[in-house]
Motif scaffolding. Structure first.
Motif, PDB file in Angstrom:
ATOM      1  N   CYS A  54     -14.179  -3.674 -19.586  1.00 49.99           N
ATOM      2  CA  CYS A  54     -12.894  -3.018 -20.484  1.00 49.99           C
ATOM      3  C   CYS A  54     -13.048  -5.113 -20.633  1.00 49.99           C
ATOM      4  O   CYS A  54     -13.239  -5.466 -22.029  1.00 49.99           O
ATOM      5  CB  CYS A  54     -12.210  -2.757 -20.124  1.00 49.99           C
ATOM      6  SG  CYS A  54     -11.959  -0.715 -20.111  1.00 49.99           S
ATOM      7  N   SER A  55     -12.709  -5.741 -20.293  1.00 50.07           N
ATOM      8  CA  SER A  55     -12.831  -6.739 -19.737  1.00 50.07           C
ATOM      9  C   SER A  55     -14.187  -7.427 -20.595  1.00 50.07           C
ATOM     10  O   SER A  55     -13.891  -8.472 -21.867  1.00 50.07           O
ATOM     11  CB  SER A  55     -13.033  -7.828 -18.376  1.00 50.07           C
ATOM     12  OG  SER A  55     -12.898  -9.254 -18.815  1.00 50.07           O
ATOM     13  N   ALA A  56     -14.775  -7.121 -20.303  1.00 50.32           N
ATOM     14  CA  ALA A  56     -16.101  -7.387 -21.000  1.00 50.32           C
ATOM     15  C   ALA A  56     -16.634  -6.900 -22.138  1.00 50.32           C
ATOM     16  O   ALA A  56     -16.838  -8.296 -23.440  1.00 50.32           O
ATOM     17  CB  ALA A  56     -17.823  -7.367 -19.913  1.00 50.32           C
ATOM     18  N   ALA A  57     -16.150  -6.190 -22.667  1.00 45.92           N
ATOM     19  CA  ALA A  57     -16.041  -6.031 -24.346  1.00 45.92           C
ATOM     20  C   ALA A  57     -14.597  -6.092 -24.880  1.00 45.92           C
ATOM     21  O   ALA A  57     -14.618  -5.617 -26.129  1.00 45.92           O
ATOM     22  CB  ALA A  57     -16.410  -4.049 -24.311  1.00 45.92           C
ATOM     23  N   GLY A  58     -13.660  -7.120 -24.841  1.00 46.86           N
ATOM     24  CA  GLY A  58     -12.221  -7.015 -24.901  1.00 46.86           C
ATOM     25  C   GLY A  58     -11.298  -5.929 -25.543  1.00 46.86           C
ATOM     26  O   GLY A  58     -10.735  -6.182 -26.178  1.00 46.86           O
ATOM     27  N   ILE A  59     -11.303  -4.514 -24.555  1.00 46.89           N
ATOM     28  CA  ILE A  59     -10.442  -3.967 -25.172  1.00 46.89           C
ATOM     29  C   ILE A  59     -10.085  -3.507 -24.289  1.00 46.89           C
ATOM     30  O   ILE A  59      -9.486  -3.742 -22.162  1.00 46.89           O
ATOM     31  CB  ILE A  59     -11.228  -2.412 -25.504  1.00 46.89           C
ATOM     32  CG1 ILE A  59     -12.299  -2.397 -24.149  1.00 46.89           C
ATOM     33  CG2 ILE A  59     -12.525  -3.045 -26.392  1.00 46.89           C
ATOM     34  CD1 ILE A  59     -12.928  -0.792 -23.850  1.00 46.89           C
ATOM     35  N   ALA A  60      -8.638  -2.342 -24.293  1.00 45.70           N
ATOM     36  CA  ALA A  60      -7.956  -1.674 -23.452  1.00 45.70           C
ATOM     37  C   ALA A  60      -8.602  -0.858 -22.363  1.00 45.70           C
ATOM     38  O   ALA A  60      -8.804   0.240 -23.359  1.00 45.70           O
ATOM     39  CB  ALA A  60      -6.277  -1.581 -23.704  1.00 45.70           C
ATOM     40  N   LYS A  61      -8.167  -0.135 -21.496  1.00 45.15           N
ATOM     41  CA  LYS A  61      -8.775   0.772 -20.736  1.00 45.15           C
ATOM     42  C   LYS A  61      -8.460   1.374 -21.210  1.00 45.15           C
ATOM     43  O   LYS A  61      -9.352   2.216 -21.416  1.00 45.15           O
ATOM     44  CB  LYS A  61      -8.003   0.218 -19.507  1.00 45.15           C
ATOM     45  CG  LYS A  61      -8.315   1.186 -18.234  1.00 45.15           C
ATOM     46  CD  LYS A  61      -7.268   1.314 -16.161  1.00 45.15           C
ATOM     47  CE  LYS A  61      -8.874   2.021 -15.550  1.00 45.15           C
ATOM     48  NZ  LYS A  61      -8.285   2.336 -14.391  1.00 45.15           N
ATOM     49  N   ALA A  62      -7.209   2.289 -21.825  1.00 45.01           N
ATOM     50  CA  ALA A  62      -7.223   3.318 -22.615  1.00 45.01           C
ATOM     51  C   ALA A  62      -8.087   3.384 -23.659  1.00 45.01           C
ATOM     52  O   ALA A  62      -8.608   4.309 -24.321  1.00 45.01           O
ATOM     53  CB  ALA A  62      -5.529   3.270 -23.187  1.00 45.01           C
ATOM     54  N   THR A  63      -8.585   2.523 -24.132  1.00 44.24           N
ATOM     55  CA  THR A  63     -10.292   2.450 -25.232  1.00 44.24           C
ATOM     56  C   THR A  63     -11.232   2.902 -24.974  1.00 44.24           C
ATOM     57  O   THR A  63     -11.345   3.635 -25.398  1.00 44.24           O
ATOM     58  CB  THR A  63     -10.161   1.155 -25.940  1.00 44.24           C
ATOM     59  OG1 THR A  63      -8.938   0.926 -26.632  1.00 44.24           O
ATOM     60  CG2 THR A  63     -10.772   0.991 -26.679  1.00 44.24           C
ATOM     61  N   PHE A  64     -10.994   2.523 -23.671  1.00 41.60           N
ATOM     62  CA  PHE A  64     -12.208   3.062 -22.764  1.00 41.60           C
ATOM     63  C   PHE A  64     -12.089   4.333 -22.743  1.00 41.60           C
ATOM     64  O   PHE A  64     -13.082   5.186 -23.562  1.00 41.60           O
ATOM     65  CB  PHE A  64     -12.414   2.325 -21.133  1.00 41.60           C
ATOM     66  CG  PHE A  64     -13.921   3.128 -20.853  1.00 41.60           C
ATOM     67  CD1 PHE A  64     -15.144   2.105 -20.624  1.00 41.60           C
ATOM     68  CD2 PHE A  64     -13.524   3.730 -20.337  1.00 41.60           C
ATOM     69  CE1 PHE A  64     -16.242   2.557 -20.255  1.00 41.60           C
ATOM     70  CE2 PHE A  64     -14.846   4.387 -19.476  1.00 41.60           C
ATOM     71  CZ  PHE A  64     -15.945   3.828 -19.446  1.00 41.60           C
ATOM     72  N   PHE A  65     -11.464   4.803 -22.652  1.00 43.66           N
ATOM     73  CA  PHE A  65     -11.174   6.688 -22.043  1.00 43.66           C
ATOM     74  C   PHE A  65     -10.618   7.241 -23.573  1.00 43.66           C
ATOM     75  O   PHE A  65     -11.404   8.006 -23.535  1.00 43.66           O
ATOM     76  CB  PHE A  65     -10.180   6.887 -21.426  1.00 43.66           C
ATOM     77  CG  PHE A  65     -10.334   6.407 -19.528  1.00 43.66           C
ATOM     78  CD1 PHE A  65     -11.916   7.388 -19.135  1.00 43.66           C
ATOM     79  CD2 PHE A  65      -9.658   5.313 -18.979  1.00 43.66           C
ATOM     80  CE1 PHE A  65     -11.578   6.476 -17.684  1.00 43.66           C
ATOM     81  CE2 PHE A  65     -10.094   5.043 -17.520  1.00 43.66           C
ATOM     82  CZ  PHE A  65     -10.589   5.948 -17.496  1.00 43.66           C
ATOM     83  N   LEU A  66     -10.672   6.738 -24.554  1.00 41.15           N
ATOM     84  CA  LEU A  66     -11.050   7.244 -25.657  1.00 41.15           C
ATOM     85  C   LEU A  66     -12.441   7.685 -26.089  1.00 41.15           C
ATOM     86  O   LEU A  66     -12.803   8.680 -26.617  1.00 41.15           O
ATOM     87  CB  LEU A  66     -10.106   6.588 -27.313  1.00 41.15           C
ATOM     88  CG  LEU A  66      -8.549   6.046 -26.817  1.00 41.15           C
ATOM     89  CD1 LEU A  66      -8.269   5.580 -27.889  1.00 41.15           C
ATOM     90  CD2 LEU A  66      -8.229   7.862 -27.266  1.00 41.15           C
ATOM     91  N   HIS A  67     -13.568   6.791 -25.620  1.00 40.42           N
ATOM     92  CA  HIS A  67     -14.356   7.065 -25.750  1.00 40.42           C
ATOM     93  C   HIS A  67     -15.680   7.620 -24.641  1.00 40.42           C
ATOM     94  O   HIS A  67     -16.253   8.145 -25.013  1.00 40.42           O
ATOM     95  CB  HIS A  67     -14.995   5.640 -26.411  1.00 40.42           C
ATOM     96  CG  HIS A  67     -14.475   5.353 -27.417  1.00 40.42           C
ATOM     97  ND1 HIS A  67     -14.789   4.653 -29.128  1.00 40.42           N
ATOM     98  CD2 HIS A  67     -13.865   4.209 -27.143  1.00 40.42           C
ATOM     99  CE1 HIS A  67     -14.374   4.668 -29.584  1.00 40.42           C
ATOM    100  NE2 HIS A  67     -13.554   4.159 -28.801  1.00 40.42           N
ATOM    101  N   PHE A  68     -15.224   7.298 -23.580  1.00 35.87           N
ATOM    102  CA  PHE A  68     -15.441   8.127 -22.297  1.00 35.87           C
ATOM    103  C   PHE A  68     -15.232   8.209 -21.174  1.00 35.87           C
ATOM    104  O   PHE A  68     -14.140   7.472 -20.972  1.00 35.87           O
ATOM    105  CB  PHE A  68     -16.731   6.815 -21.694  1.00 35.87           C
ATOM    106  CG  PHE A  68     -17.885   6.424 -22.390  1.00 35.87           C
ATOM    107  CD1 PHE A  68     -18.934   7.263 -23.015  1.00 35.87           C
ATOM    108  CD2 PHE A  68     -17.304   5.442 -23.796  1.00 35.87           C
ATOM    109  CE1 PHE A  68     -19.823   6.653 -24.205  1.00 35.87           C
ATOM    110  CE2 PHE A  68     -18.232   4.482 -24.665  1.00 35.87           C
ATOM    111  CZ  PHE A  68     -19.728   5.189 -24.762  1.00 35.87           C
ATOM    112  N   ALA A  69     -15.460   9.726 -20.702  1.00 35.36           N
ATOM    113  CA  ALA A  69     -14.879   9.822 -19.490  1.00 35.36           C
ATOM    114  C   ALA A  69     -14.348   8.618 -18.054  1.00 35.36           C
ATOM    115  O   ALA A  69     -13.976   9.352 -17.323  1.00 35.36           O
ATOM    116  CB  ALA A  69     -14.584  11.490 -19.183  1.00 35.36           C
ATOM    117  N   GLY A  70     -15.561   8.568 -17.864  1.00 27.71           N
ATOM    118  CA  GLY A  70     -15.826   7.238 -16.669  1.00 27.71           C
ATOM    119  C   GLY A  70     -17.571   6.677 -16.944  1.00 27.71           C
ATOM    120  O   GLY A  70     -17.530   6.886 -18.183  1.00 27.71           O
ATOM    121  N   LYS A  71     -17.609   6.052 -16.107  1.00 27.01           N
ATOM    122  CA  LYS A  71     -18.835   5.183 -16.197  1.00 27.01           C
ATOM    123  C   LYS A  71     -20.150   5.969 -16.472  1.00 27.01           C
ATOM    124  O   LYS A  71     -20.865   6.075 -17.255  1.00 27.01           O
ATOM    125  CB  LYS A  71     -19.283   4.401 -14.581  1.00 27.01           C
ATOM    126  CG  LYS A  71     -18.008   3.216 -14.815  1.00 27.01           C
ATOM    127  CD  LYS A  71     -18.865   2.541 -13.525  1.00 27.01           C
ATOM    128  CE  LYS A  71     -19.343   3.228 -12.688  1.00 27.01           C
ATOM    129  NZ  LYS A  71     -19.614   1.715 -11.618  1.00 27.01           N
TER     130      LYS A  71
END
Length: 211
Positions: free
Chosen positions: A54-71
């Motif tokens: 999330c830090s590298a992509a410049g996004i919030a953690k919630a945004t990550f989970f909107l797209h992917f369930a996990g790594k």
């Protein structure tokens, strides 16, 4: 970032413009994926956290989970990037459907091998999930769609039999490839060039020896 694949969608974007919201969503998804793959290449997969991505992509953690369930769910984006690249390469391709499948298998193998340390760990984590069948179907959706189109073209040209619908044939092909890939994670030192080609030969021509 996935090695081997360099994809551009400029022509598609000009001919089939998507709504800004859909375009932004797709761009964000790709940015997350690319940031993750860059981190995985620089560090061990196990040492990269979702917070790091999330830090590298410049996004919030919630945004990550909107797209992917996990790594491990990033395997879906990995497959999508490969099939996007292949779809562009096959546009206007004049070879046979069998040659298209051979190209697909070759590109998949090269992409997985180029990212082997990451993909072995990602796939192992992906396979160790509840409700795996549904998640595996989603992860392979882009590959299934491409294989279905190739099989359908082969049937239309009379290159393949029409004993089963192209969708069913695609499921059979991709399921076998997925099973082999899972086996490969447990046997990473195996040279799978001949095995990949032999598997496709078996799938296309069967086990029974022709008399």
């Amino acid at each position: 970032m996935t090695k081997l694949l360099k994809t551009t969608r400029k022509a598609d974007a000009e001919e089939n413009p998507r709504p800004p919201r859909a375009g932004k969503k797709e761009r964000t998804r790709q940015e997350i994926y690319r940031a993750a793959m860059t981190l995985f290449a620089d560090r061990d997969y196990d040492k990269v956290t979702i917070e790091d991505i999330c830090s590298a992509a410049g996004i919030a953690k919630a945004t990550f989970f909107l797209h992917f369930a996990g790594k491990s769910a990033l395997i879906t984006a990995f497959n999508e990037e490969i099939t996007r690249s292949l779809t562009e390469r096959l546009a206007g391709y004049s070879g046979s459907a069998e040659e298209e499948l051979l190209l697909l298998v070759s590109v998949l193998r090269e992409a997985w091998e180029a990212n082997a340390p990451v993909m072995q760990k990602m796939l192992s984590e992906f396979l160790d999930q509840p409700a795996l069948l549904a998640k595996a179907a989603a992860a392979n959706e882009s590959v299934l769609d491409l294989v279905t189109r190739i099989v359908a073209r082969g049937q239309e040209r009379g290159e393949f039999t029409d004993v089963c619908p192209p969708e069913v044939a695609a499921v059979a092909l991709v399921s076998a490839w997925s099973a082999f890939t899972a086996w490969w994670t447990q046997n990473p030192d195996v040279d799978n060039d001949d095995i990949n080609l032999g598997l496709l030969e078996f799938q296309l021509n069967g086990l029974k020896k022709k008399v």
